[in-house]
Motif scaffolding. Sequence first.
Motif, short mmCIF file in Angstrom:
data_model
loop_
_atom_site.label_atom_id
_atom_site.label_comp_id
_atom_site.label_asym_id
_atom_site.label_seq_id
_atom_site.Cartn_x
_atom_site.Cartn_y
_atom_site.Cartn_z
N ALA A 1 0.72 -1.42 -0.03
CA ALA A 1 -0.09 0.00 -0.13
C ALA A 1 1.14 1.14 0.11
N ARG A 2 1.88 1.27 0.73
CA ARG A 2 2.87 2.42 0.69
C ARG A 2 3.69 2.55 -0.58
N ARG A 3 3.91 1.52 -1.43
CA ARG A 3 4.36 1.42 -2.59
C ARG A 3 3.29 2.11 -3.91
N ARG A 4 2.13 1.62 -3.69
CA ARG A 4 1.34 2.15 -4.54
C ARG A 4 0.80 3.65 -4.11
N ALA A 5 0.95 4.02 -2.77
CA ALA A 5 0.60 5.47 -2.53
C ALA A 5 1.78 6.34 -3.12
N ALA A 6 2.95 5.82 -2.96
CA ALA A 6 4.46 6.51 -3.38
C ALA A 6 4.16 6.81 -4.84
N GLU A 7 3.67 5.66 -5.64
CA GLU A 7 3.77 5.63 -7.10
C GLU A 7 2.56 6.54 -7.54
#
Length: 186
Positions: A145-151
């Motif tokens: 989820a953090r990776r998706r938010a950063a993307e």
Amino acid sequence: MDLLGGLSRDELRNFCWIAAAVFALVAGLWRWRRLHWTALGAVLLFAALNAGAGIYVLNTFRDSRWSAGGEPPLSAPSFSETPIVGQYFGPLDSALQGMVGGVNDFLAFKQALPVALDFLATSGWALLLSFPLAVLAAVISLAMARRRAAEFENYRTKVDLLEDELEQVKRHISASSSSTHGPPVS
């Protein structure tokens, strides 16, 4: 209707393993990006199936499948067939039949209890394993989820930049078109 009536103790144990493995395989292929949740689901399914098998064994404790070559059931002697006084022993026969039936039920339960406890213990171990798996799955999901938010934030920044550039191009085009055509005629 007893759906599990034809399964032996080992077949019931194998059924729990096979059902959990088939679930893991099918769900893993279907939702391969969420394999961590699939593994947790398979372990919880395995725990539930074993708990259900333990409860099933306790509900059908009189079944001969749960006795491991134990003693045959007891039978009460019949005193009602005694010559001359046999007719007076009818109530004694029914009392003895009831008592022997109770002893047979106790012996059957005593033989089925270790089998049920084996299934319930396996279920407990699976539940114990599910706690660290749940923590691991939650950590993996949080990282995803953090990776998706950063993307998403990266894409949002790019879109904002493109919108700014588009506004500059629009202003440049409108400024150049108004300078080449002269002032508007009224």
